[in-house]
Design a protein around this motif. Structure first.
Motif, PDB file in Angstrom:
ATOM      1  N   MET A   1       3.211  -7.413 -12.024  1.00 28.51           N
ATOM      2  CA  MET A   1       2.454  -8.058 -10.943  1.00 28.51           C
ATOM      3  C   MET A   1       2.598  -7.315  -9.617  1.00 28.51           C
ATOM      4  O   MET A   1       1.864  -7.608  -8.665  1.00 28.51           O
ATOM      5  CB  MET A   1       2.903  -9.510 -10.785  1.00 28.51           C
ATOM      6  N   GLU A   2       3.523  -6.365  -9.540  1.00 33.12           N
ATOM      7  CA  GLU A   2       3.698  -5.622  -8.287  1.00 33.12           C
ATOM      8  C   GLU A   2       3.832  -4.135  -8.586  1.00 33.12           C
ATOM      9  O   GLU A   2       4.896  -3.659  -8.976  1.00 33.12           O
ATOM     10  CB  GLU A   2       4.924  -6.120  -7.525  1.00 33.12           C
ATOM     11  N   LEU A   3       2.731  -3.398  -8.421  1.00 34.98           N
ATOM     12  CA  LEU A   3       2.721  -1.946  -8.609  1.00 34.98           C
ATOM     13  C   LEU A   3       2.239  -1.286  -7.325  1.00 34.98           C
ATOM     14  O   LEU A   3       1.054  -1.289  -7.018  1.00 34.98           O
ATOM     15  CB  LEU A   3       1.786  -1.564  -9.762  1.00 34.98           C
ATOM     16  N   TYR A   4       3.186  -0.789  -6.545  1.00 36.50           N
ATOM     17  CA  TYR A   4       2.824   0.032  -5.391  1.00 36.50           C
ATOM     18  C   TYR A   4       3.937   1.037  -5.158  1.00 36.50           C
ATOM     19  O   TYR A   4       5.096   0.811  -5.490  1.00 36.50           O
ATOM     20  CB  TYR A   4       2.540  -0.808  -4.142  1.00 36.50           C
TER      21      TYR A   4
ATOM     22  N   THR B   1      -3.015  -7.181  -2.370  1.00 32.42           N
ATOM     23  CA  THR B   1      -3.322  -8.004  -3.534  1.00 32.42           C
ATOM     24  C   THR B   1      -4.716  -7.658  -4.038  1.00 32.42           C
ATOM     25  O   THR B   1      -5.601  -7.253  -3.265  1.00 32.42           O
ATOM     26  CB  THR B   1      -3.265  -9.510  -3.219  1.00 32.42           C
ATOM     27  N   VAL B   2      -4.902  -7.817  -5.338  1.00 30.66           N
ATOM     28  CA  VAL B   2      -6.224  -7.616  -5.913  1.00 30.66           C
ATOM     29  C   VAL B   2      -7.233  -8.549  -5.250  1.00 30.66           C
ATOM     30  O   VAL B   2      -8.369  -8.167  -4.956  1.00 30.66           O
ATOM     31  CB  VAL B   2      -6.181  -7.839  -7.440  1.00 30.66           C
ATOM     32  N   ARG B   3      -6.798  -9.778  -4.974  1.00 31.31           N
ATOM     33  CA  ARG B   3      -7.697 -10.748  -4.336  1.00 31.31           C
ATOM     34  C   ARG B   3      -8.168 -10.252  -2.972  1.00 31.31           C
ATOM     35  O   ARG B   3      -9.356 -10.350  -2.640  1.00 31.31           O
ATOM     36  CB  ARG B   3      -6.997 -12.100  -4.197  1.00 31.31           C
TER      37      ARG B   3
ATOM     38  N   ILE C   1       9.239  -2.110 -13.757  1.00 35.28           N
ATOM     39  CA  ILE C   1      10.203  -1.780 -12.709  1.00 35.28           C
ATOM     40  C   ILE C   1       9.778  -2.429 -11.394  1.00 35.28           C
ATOM     41  O   ILE C   1       8.599  -2.482 -11.051  1.00 35.28           O
ATOM     42  CB  ILE C   1      10.289  -0.247 -12.536  1.00 35.28           C
ATOM     43  N   LYS C   2      10.745  -2.916 -10.641  1.00 39.44           N
ATOM     44  CA  LYS C   2      10.471  -3.595  -9.375  1.00 39.44           C
ATOM     45  C   LYS C   2       9.857  -2.647  -8.355  1.00 39.44           C
ATOM     46  O   LYS C   2      10.241  -1.490  -8.232  1.00 39.44           O
ATOM     47  CB  LYS C   2      11.770  -4.198  -8.821  1.00 39.44           C
ATOM     48  N   ALA C   3       8.885  -3.151  -7.601  1.00 42.18           N
ATOM     49  CA  ALA C   3       8.221  -2.368  -6.555  1.00 42.18           C
ATOM     50  C   ALA C   3       9.051  -2.355  -5.265  1.00 42.18           C
ATOM     51  O   ALA C   3       9.846  -3.256  -5.031  1.00 42.18           O
ATOM     52  CB  ALA C   3       6.838  -2.951  -6.289  1.00 42.18           C
ATOM     53  N   PRO C   4       8.851  -1.310  -4.427  1.00 36.54           N
ATOM     54  CA  PRO C   4       7.979  -0.164  -4.642  1.00 36.54           C
ATOM     55  C   PRO C   4       8.582   0.802  -5.661  1.00 36.54           C
ATOM     56  O   PRO C   4       9.795   1.071  -5.620  1.00 36.54           O
ATOM     57  CB  PRO C   4       7.877   0.472  -3.263  1.00 36.54           C
TER      58      PRO C   4
ATOM     59  N   GLN D   1      -1.976 -10.105  -8.241  1.00 35.92           N
ATOM     60  CA  GLN D   1      -1.333  -8.821  -8.525  1.00 35.92           C
ATOM     61  C   GLN D   1      -1.345  -7.967  -7.257  1.00 35.92           C
ATOM     62  O   GLN D   1      -2.348  -7.894  -6.547  1.00 35.92           O
ATOM     63  CB  GLN D   1      -2.065  -8.046  -9.628  1.00 35.92           C
ATOM     64  N   ILE D   2      -0.234  -7.306  -6.989  1.00 37.01           N
ATOM     65  CA  ILE D   2      -0.159  -6.384  -5.856  1.00 37.01           C
ATOM     66  C   ILE D   2      -0.358  -4.972  -6.395  1.00 37.01           C
ATOM     67  O   ILE D   2       0.319  -4.549  -7.325  1.00 37.01           O
ATOM     68  CB  ILE D   2       1.185  -6.503  -5.122  1.00 37.01           C
TER      69      ILE D   2
END
Length: 306
Positions: free
Chosen positions: A267-270, A237-239, A123-126, A200-201
């Motif tokens: 790639m975007e989980l917040y 981001t993980v970075r 599912i698209k973030a947020p 990845q966020i």
């Protein structure tokens, strides 16, 4: 307070922190877990049992009743269905059913299910609680199925349940095989660390904030049947998180791109955390900089995470 709390799966990172907070608040705490604690907490009763065995659970809990139950049982495992994923589904989903069969509902004031951001899938973030989820692994399916079971039991039987979806919880004493402890300890040991490209966020929430949210749920009667995100609500981001760790420690060699992304991962989980604020009056209080300093300090003075 004279009420009793059962923490299922309570010997892990979150369970141990919750037990300390609950004892400090005056609750009588029992921990039921497959694993023995590394260090027992004074005043806590420990039961060793397997949530996959309903007869074992009933035997251990038949003479007990609890006003509050927090289910932290299970484990994070992203194996595919054909590589052992069926076992993951059985442990997580059937485990919830077994716990519900074994406990006394007559005095129960709150059943707290600890869910996961993985339930959202791609599912698209947020991510917001009201969306239709799209699980992408046996683990995320099992956690989501447990959520739907508990929502049904609230609708039909008025089970006083709340489901918290946690994002990335971090803090002192987390097991060394988890993401941040691996990075922290690798930098402290001046090791070469292989990482993904790190685009990845993710949403990192400090352990004290998560525990405060869980404790608030014990005295709030406006949350029954609800799914609530507990997270920082701050995309990173993980970075950038890895670089914050390296910069705080002052050394560490990170090879970004040295590992592949996990197949199919979002790639975007917040999280959107407006619901937690509205229903619980909760918001995160520990900034990422403060949380990281506390966490790094723990590992500087420890040979391992609990």
């Amino acid at each position: 307070m004279s009420e009793k709390l059962l923490i299922v799966g309570g010997t892990g990172f979150i369970g141990n922190a919750l037990a300390h907070a609950a004892v400090a608040s005056g609750l009588f705490v029992t921990i039921l877990s497959l694993n023995k604690p590394l260090v027992e907490i004074d005043g806590v009763k420990y039961i060793q049992a397997n949530v996959s065995d309903v007869c074992q659970l009933k035997s251990h809990l038949k003479c007990s009743s609890f006003e509050f139950v927090v289910n932290l049982s299970g484990y994070v495992d992203h194996r595919d269905f054909l590589l052992g994923g069926r076992e993951i589904i059985d442990v997580h989903f059937n485990g919830v059913g077994n716990i519900l069969e074994a406990i006394d509902w007559s005095v129960l004031k709150r059943f707290v299910q600890i869910g996961s951001s993985d339930e959202y899938g791609n599912i698209k973030a947020p991510q917001t609680e009201g969306v239709r989820e799209l699980p992408i692994s046996p683990y995320s399916l099992a956690k989501l199925s447990s959520t739907h079971l508990l929502e049904m039991l609230y609708r039909v039987h008025k089970l006083p349940v709340v489901i918290f979806r946690l994002f990335l919880v971090y803090g002192p004493a987390q097991k060394e095989n988890r993401f941040l402890p691996q990075i922290i300890n690798g930098c402290l040991r001046r090791e070469k660390i292989l990482a993904t490209s790190g685009m990845q966020i993710r949403d990192f929430c400090y352990i004290d904030d998560v525990i405060r949210g869980i404790m608030l749920s014990f005295t709030n009667n406006n949350i029954n049947g609800e799914v609530i995100n507990l997270a920082a609500g701050e995309p990173l981001t993980v970075r950038s998180m890895v670089e914050k760790v390296r910069d705080e420690i002052g050394h560490g060699e990170i090879k970004f791109g040295g590992r592949e992304y996990r197949r199919g991962e979002n790639m975007e989980l917040y999280a959107n955390i407006a619901k937690a604020n509205e229903l619980l009056g909760w918001r995160p209080l520990v900034a990422i900089e403060e949380g990281l300093i506390n966490t790094i300090s723990y590992y500087k003075h420890s040979d391992y995470g609990e």
